[in-house]
Motif scaffolding. Structure first.
Motif, PDB file in Angstrom:
ATOM      1  N   GLN A 109      32.200  37.870  35.771  1.00 38.37           N
ATOM      2  CA  GLN A 109      33.754  38.250  35.981  1.00 38.37           C
ATOM      3  C   GLN A 109      34.495  37.210  37.087  1.00 38.37           C
ATOM      4  OE1 GLN A 109      34.744  40.503  34.577  1.00 38.37           O
ATOM      5  NE2 GLN A 109      32.425  41.195  33.075  1.00 38.37           N
ATOM      6  N   HIS A 156      39.885  42.339  37.285  1.00 40.28           N
ATOM      7  CA  HIS A 156      39.679  43.676  36.132  1.00 40.28           C
ATOM      8  C   HIS A 156      39.109  43.165  35.345  1.00 40.28           C
ATOM      9  CE1 HIS A 156      40.931  45.618  32.425  1.00 40.28           C
ATOM     10  NE2 HIS A 156      40.779  44.479  31.984  1.00 40.28           N
ATOM     11  N   ARG A 157      37.629  44.056  35.127  1.00 44.05           N
ATOM     12  CA  ARG A 157      35.947  44.000  34.480  1.00 44.05           C
ATOM     13  C   ARG A 157      36.571  43.799  33.134  1.00 44.05           C
ATOM     14  NH1 ARG A 157      30.932  43.406  35.792  1.00 44.05           N
ATOM     15  NH2 ARG A 157      29.577  44.816  34.115  1.00 44.05           N
ATOM     16  N   GLN A 210      39.570  35.767  32.964  1.00 41.71           N
ATOM     17  CA  GLN A 210      39.134  37.163  33.527  1.00 41.71           C
ATOM     18  C   GLN A 210      37.420  36.999  33.723  1.00 41.71           C
ATOM     19  OE1 GLN A 210      41.548  39.810  31.224  1.00 41.71           O
ATOM     20  NE2 GLN A 210      42.591  39.662  32.969  1.00 41.71           N
TER      21      GLN A 210
END
Length: 415
Positions: free
Chosen positions: A19, A23-24, A3
């Motif tokens: 990133q 989804h950060r 991620q």
């Protein structure tokens, strides 16, 4: 699925953040990681996989830079570690090294490389030869043009010729007037010798490095005379696994240029080419040190670039060391290096001298570990021998070259 990827300096600063999915991942995970690495011992930094309260973390360390990847889902850990190793190798190849300044000065290229190497958290293009066609390596001319034109992108407008091929590591149809292929056996000897002079551990880590400059679409087979000694093999993606599994033969279509074909280990070796005999005695606040270095078993080739280094204990206030061959240097951080070079035939190199202890200390209670370095050209100490290298269709004017080299890796002599 990865991620996020962070690059951390040796002080814990986040130099780069990438990133990879929608989804950060918050940077607070880096603060948690660094706090843990400071509060715990060095074994934490050597853990490849770490379970944090919120994420699984994967880490490797190269030249003081920590490559940290995060994931919240179950995934093969070796895939994440291998990908981080590929990223580190590609960056080192592109930037001509790997350190904090190089990463900061070329952060645009680093981001562009990560964009091409991974897509939505999954590895995509990791072959250096293809990446070089997609993203031009940094140079002075490109930097000047980016300043003048305002265009900082290094990404090519055309798709690499090998991107749509069944062998994406090789261009479609390279042409050479002189066809050449070189094979190098490069080995490192890791050894531990205890205070009694006994060999506790001795093994070889080796790589088969190749430089292929062949026209067309060559199909090569490389065989060894004694492949049974090899353990823990790791292959380049171009190697077909089935011929190796059945006949211990490497069958592959090589990338164009330089690449590592495979790596291996040879364990439980019984001897080392060089011996080190240290002796330290202490009494009345003074230590006397004596070290002998010589050839234990003649490998048949000249042993070169012999060095011996050790860290003086903190309780040593001063040192007076000399040798009958080579030079001795003591740095301000109390690192002593004895540069021997080649061992002469008429005498055994020796280092001797005295160490003065701090006031109040009568004897030395902490002894240094001696680290040996050497290099031997023209021989692989593991005993591995290349039997033959064949090409299915031999191009005109073909030249094949073979070399071997062994150097010291983590070679420790303990007291």
């Amino acid at each position: 699925m990865l991620q996020c990827i962070f690059l951390l300096s040796d002080s814990g600063e986040v130099m780069l953040e990438k990133q990879l999915t929608g989804h950060r991942v918050d940077r607070s995970i880096c603060a948690w990681f660094w706090d843990q690495s400071i509060s715990q011992d060095d074994s934490f930094k050597s853990l490849p996989v770490i379970a944090s309260p919120t994420h699984y973390l994967f880490q490797i360390v190269r030249d003081g830079i920590t490559f940290l990847a995060c994931s919240q889902v179950e995934m093969p850990p070796l895939m994440a570690i291998e990908f981080l190793c590929r990223v580190a190798d590609v960056l080192s190849d592109y930037l001509g090294g790997l350190n904090e300044d190089l990463v900061k000065d070329n952060f645009i290229i680093v981001y562009e490389l990560l964009d091409e190497m991974i897509d939505n958290g999954f590895p995509l293009t990791t072959e250096p030869s293809i990446l070089r066609e997609m993203i031009a390596p940094p140079n002075l001319v490109s930097k000047m043009l980016s300043v003048v034109t305002g265009n900082a992108s290094n990404v090519s407008d055309t798709l690499p010729s090998g991107a749509g091929s069944c062998v994406p590591w090789r261009p479609t149809d390279p042409k050479y007037s002189s066809n050449e292929v070189y094979v190098d056996l490069v080995e490192e000897m890791d050894a531990i010798v205890n205070r009694d002079g006994e060999l506790v551990k001795c093994e070889i880590y080796g790589e088969v490095q190749m430089n292929s400059q062949l026209s067309g679409f060559p199909d090569l087979t490389l065989s060894f005379a004694n492949p049974s000694i090899l353990e823990d093999m790791r292959f380049h993606p171009c190697v077909r696994f089935r011929p190796w599994e059945s006949h211990q033969v490497l069958s592959f279509v090589p990338p164009d240029g330089e690449f590592n074909l495979m790596s291996y280990r040879v364990k439980k070796l019984k001897n080392t080419p060089v011996y080190v005999k240290p002796q330290i005695t202490s009494d009345s606040g003074t230590c006397r040190i004596s070290v002998l270095v010589g050839v234990r078993s003649d490998p048949g080739k000249t042993i070169e670039s012999i060095t011996l280094s050790f860290q003086l204990p903190h309780c040593v206030s001063s040192a007076d060391l000399s040798s009958n061959h080579g030079t001795v240097t003591i740095l301000s951080n109390k690192t002593c290096t004895w540069t021997i070079g080649r061992i002469p035939k008429d005498k055994t190199p020796s280092l001797s001298g005295t160490l003065a202890l701090e006031t109040g200390l009568e004897r030395l209670h902490v002894f240094p570990t001696f680290k040996l370095g050497f290099k031997i050209m023209g021989i692989a100490l593991s005993g591995l021998r290349i039997e033959k290298l064949d090409l299915q269709s031999i191009p005109p004017r073909l030249y094949k070259g073979f070399r071997a080299q062994t150097r010291a890796g983590e070679f420790d002599v303990r007291l």
